[in-house]
Structures are given as structure tokens and as C-alpha cells.
Design an enzyme around this catalytic site. Structure first.
Site, PDB file in Angstrom:
ATOM      1  N   ARG A  15       0.852  -1.206   0.000  1.00 49.25           N
ATOM      2  CA  ARG A  15       0.000   0.000   0.000  1.00 49.25           C
ATOM      3  C   ARG A  15       0.887   1.256   0.000  1.00 49.25           C
ATOM      4  O   ARG A  15       0.984   1.972  -0.975  1.00 49.25           O
ATOM      5  CB  ARG A  15      -0.947  -0.034   1.212  1.00 49.25           C
ATOM      6  CG  ARG A  15      -2.093   0.962   1.131  1.00 49.25           C
ATOM      7  CD  ARG A  15      -1.719   2.362   1.546  1.00 49.25           C
ATOM      8  NE  ARG A  15      -1.146   2.417   2.890  1.00 49.25           N
ATOM      9  CZ  ARG A  15      -0.557   3.489   3.399  1.00 49.25           C
ATOM     10  NH1 ARG A  15      -0.438   4.587   2.676  1.00 49.25           N
ATOM     11  NH2 ARG A  15      -0.042   3.467   4.617  1.00 49.25           N
ATOM     12  N   ASP A  16       1.582   1.464   1.091  1.00 47.44           N
ATOM     13  CA  ASP A  16       2.387   2.687   1.236  1.00 47.44           C
ATOM     14  C   ASP A  16       3.465   2.759   0.149  1.00 47.44           C
ATOM     15  O   ASP A  16       3.724   3.811  -0.439  1.00 47.44           O
ATOM     16  CB  ASP A  16       3.041   2.681   2.625  1.00 47.44           C
ATOM     17  CG  ASP A  16       3.261   4.071   3.183  1.00 47.44           C
ATOM     18  OD1 ASP A  16       3.230   5.024   2.401  1.00 47.44           O
ATOM     19  OD2 ASP A  16       3.480   4.200   4.403  1.00 47.44           O
ATOM     20  N   HIS A 213       8.972   6.140   8.590  1.00 48.26           N
ATOM     21  CA  HIS A 213       9.648   6.254   7.293  1.00 48.26           C
ATOM     22  C   HIS A 213      11.118   6.537   7.557  1.00 48.26           C
ATOM     23  O   HIS A 213      11.478   7.141   8.565  1.00 48.26           O
ATOM     24  CB  HIS A 213       9.015   7.363   6.455  1.00 48.26           C
ATOM     25  CG  HIS A 213       7.718   6.936   5.826  1.00 48.26           C
ATOM     26  ND1 HIS A 213       7.564   6.693   4.489  1.00 48.26           N
ATOM     27  CD2 HIS A 213       6.516   6.664   6.393  1.00 48.26           C
ATOM     28  CE1 HIS A 213       6.327   6.305   4.247  1.00 48.26           C
ATOM     29  NE2 HIS A 213       5.657   6.275   5.384  1.00 48.26           N
ATOM     30  N   CYS A 244       8.340   9.044  -3.409  1.00 52.37           N
ATOM     31  CA  CYS A 244       7.306   9.842  -4.043  1.00 52.37           C
ATOM     32  C   CYS A 244       7.766  10.106  -5.462  1.00 52.37           C
ATOM     33  O   CYS A 244       8.889  10.543  -5.676  1.00 52.37           O
ATOM     34  CB  CYS A 244       7.123  11.155  -3.287  1.00 52.37           C
ATOM     35  SG  CYS A 244       5.986  12.262  -4.116  1.00 52.37           S
ATOM     36  N   ASN A 253       9.252   3.398   3.722  1.00 55.61           N
ATOM     37  CA  ASN A 253       9.185   2.924   5.105  1.00 55.61           C
ATOM     38  C   ASN A 253      10.491   2.268   5.515  1.00 55.61           C
ATOM     39  O   ASN A 253      11.366   2.007   4.689  1.00 55.61           O
ATOM     40  CB  ASN A 253       8.065   1.897   5.235  1.00 55.61           C
ATOM     41  CG  ASN A 253       6.711   2.471   4.891  1.00 55.61           C
ATOM     42  OD1 ASN A 253       6.273   2.402   3.751  1.00 55.61           O
ATOM     43  ND2 ASN A 253       6.078   3.064   5.864  1.00 55.61           N
TER      44      ASN A 253
END
Ligand code: ZN
Length: 320
Positions: A15-16, A213, A244, A253
């Protein structure tokens, strides 16, 4: 045979990690990643996010991924939900746990989801009420996440009193778990001790997860600080996947394999097999196009004489 776990880990790379890279992972490849990591002993995986597909096309197949992941025996299948609408869809998909995220920073909340913190808290209440009103969903856990709890890219420092107030409200509303997240990599170990010590005192018996993170290289140091004050649940991503697409240098993470190695070396059993994790990592990397991955354990392997937590040398028998 799975040993007793001292620490509960949750993979969030699916997900992240995947939501913050440009590559769109095929559904079948996500499911194979989940299968391999669950086979390595991972007890919980956050497999997707019920956000509008136009915002995060990487997560558009989340219902399908939940359905596939649910076929893995013993795995807790959790998903992120940003609002009631997402929670309704997530419940319909059959997820075992909904991870609702609220930004503690007023500025971040308004900028990111165009809601005040109070409005976001009201949504959490509605999600819990929606779940409670439907017997078929009573077994589904709803976790309350506190994003930007250690600082925020818009407001900078976030007062700890606001973190504690939000945790208190979520507990009053009936959260089954509280997750405290360093969304942007601002946390340091001293701050982790302070915040987690107080949050543990607020929540009573409700489990608390730390979500770090590694943006400024302090991810594992923060884990160690959180362990010190009694946290035994952590989020992490295989290969530290994340970042990103629009912010070079942003990082994901805490690296799951490095975290498992550290915990096991410290005598804390995770129930997760390192070789199995590396197999899952290899699979994941084959589906990434030019995305960067991280990790130290994958390069160096186990040190000479390394013993897993709970294993004494004699019980390892003929294992190399
Ligand atoms: Zn995160």
C-alpha cells in the site's frame, strides 16, 4: 511451526510503497508478493487502499487484491481507508481490518484531504458506527491512524498534546488499534520515547503500532526507541519500497528485512523467515521498472554465528 511472536509486523509496501511509486503493479504480481510474504510468516499485510482510483490508479484493484489475499490461510488482510465511503467498500470487499488515517496536523489535514481534524474524527466515528450496526462486519477490526504525529511538511512541528488528544478521542470512539505514524520522516528516538510512552498510557489494552519512514536515516533507531518504552507492533516495507514519484530523495518505510534481522538479533521473535522475505523481495523487484529499492541485509546476509530469537544453538541442529 510458527513460534510465539514477541513482535507483530505488518507489511505496508503493498500500500504505502506501491502508492508512492510510478510503476503500476499488475494485480497478479501483487498477489504473488502477498502469497510469498505470508508464506515467510508475515502475520498481517496492508494490501491496498480504498481511495478513488482517479487519485491513486496504483490502488484501483484493491477489492480484487483483498479477495485474492483472503485465500491465504491465517493472514490478516488489512487495507487503508480514507473516509466512510472507502470503509464501506473495504468492508464489502471482505477485509479483516480497516486502517483509517487522520492527520493530526490541522494544516496537513486541510491541505491533503480538505477536512479539519475534527471533521476527520467525525468520519472515524461514522466508520465505527457503520461497522457496529452490521452484524456481518462485527469481527472486522478498525484501527485509528495518527499521521504526521512527529511533524509535518506544512506546519513543521506538531504539538504533542494534539497527538495525545487525537489518540484519546479514537480510543473513546472504539478504535481496535492505534497507529502512530511518522508520515514524512521527521521523528527522532527521543521524541519516539516521549510520544509512545504517553500514547501507551492513554490507550490501556488497545494495541499500538509504530509506522516509521526512513527519510532521514533514523527508521531503525526510532524502532529501537519505541521498543524501549514497550511498543511491539511495527509497520515496514519490503525493500523499503516507497518514496514519491514527484520528490527525488524521498524515501519509503523502514526496510522490512533489516527490521526483522534487527529484532531477531535482539532476541525478539517475529515469526518471519528472512530467506522467505528475500524470495518475496526478489519477486517484487522483478516487477519494478527503474524504481529504487533499499536494504542492507539483502547485501550482507546473516553474520557468522547469528542465532534467531528463541533458537539456542543446540536446537538449530544441522542447520547451516
Ligand atoms: Zn507511511
Amino acid at each position: 511451526m510458527s513460534k510465539q511472536r514477541d513482535v507483530w509486523l505488518r507489511e505496508v509496501g503493498t500500500r504505502d510503497g506501491l502508492q508512492s511509486i510510478a510503476t503500476i503493479f499488475p494485480t497478479a504480481a501483487k498477489l504473488e508478493w502477498i502469497r510469498l510474504e505470508a508464506a515467510a510468516g508475515m502475520p498481517e499485510i496492508e494490501v491496498g487502499s480504498f481511495v478513488p482510483p482517479k487519485l491513486l490508479p496504483q490502488m484501483a484493484d484493491s477489492a480484487e487484491v483483498v479477495a485474492g489475499a483472503k485465500r491465504t490461510p491465517g493472514l490478516r488482510v488489512s487495507v487503508l481507508v480514507p473516509n466512510l465511503r472507502g470503509a464501506e467498500n473495504a468492508l464489502a470487499s471482505g477485509a479483516d481490518q480497516l486502517n483509517y488515517v487522520l492527520s493530526v496536523s490541522e494544516a496537513h489535514s486541510r491541505a491533503n484531504v480538505r477536512r479539519s481534524v475534527q471533521e476527520a474524527m467525525d468520519d472515524f466515528r461514522r466508520i465505527i458506527e457503520y461497522r457496529n450496526a452490521r452484524p456481518e462486519f462485527r469481527h472486522v477490526r478498525v484501527a485509528g491512524g495518527l499521521a504526521t504525529a512527529f511533524g509535518c511538511t506544512i506546519a513543521g512541528q506538531v504539538p504533542v498534546s494534539e497527538v495525545f488528544d487525537a489518540a484519546r478521542k479514537m480510543i473513546e470512539l472504539g478504535a481496535d488499534e492505534i497507529a502512530v505514524a511518522d508520515t514524512v520522516g521527521y521523528a527522532n528516538p527521543a521524541q519516539c520515547r516521549q510520544i509512545f510512552r504517553e500514547v501507551l498510557a492513554i490507550v490501556g489494552d488497545v494495541p499500538v503500532t509504530a509506522h516509521f519512514h526512513d527519510t532521514r536515516g533514523l527508521g531503525l533507531a526510532n524502532v529501537d526507541a519505541a521498543l524501549d518504552v514497550g511498543i511491539r507492533r511495527f509497520d515496514a516495507s519490503l525493500a523499503g519500497l516507497g518514496g514519491c514519484p514527484y520528490a527525488p530523495g524521498a524515501s519509503g518505510n523502514v526496510v522490512m528485512e533489516d527490521l526483522v534481522f534487527m529484532l531477531e538479533a535482539m532476541g525478539l521473535s517475529t515469526g518471519v523467515d528472512l530467506d522467505g522475505l528475500l524470495e518475496a523481495r526478489g519477486h517484487m523487484e522483478r516487477h519494478l521498472e527503474g524504481e529504487s529499492t533499499r536494504g542492507a541485509f539483502v547485501k550482507a546476509g546473516v553474520p557468522k554465528g547469528f542465532v534467531l530469537a528463541g533458537d539456542d544453538v543446540a536446537s538449530r541442529g544441522g542447520r547451516a
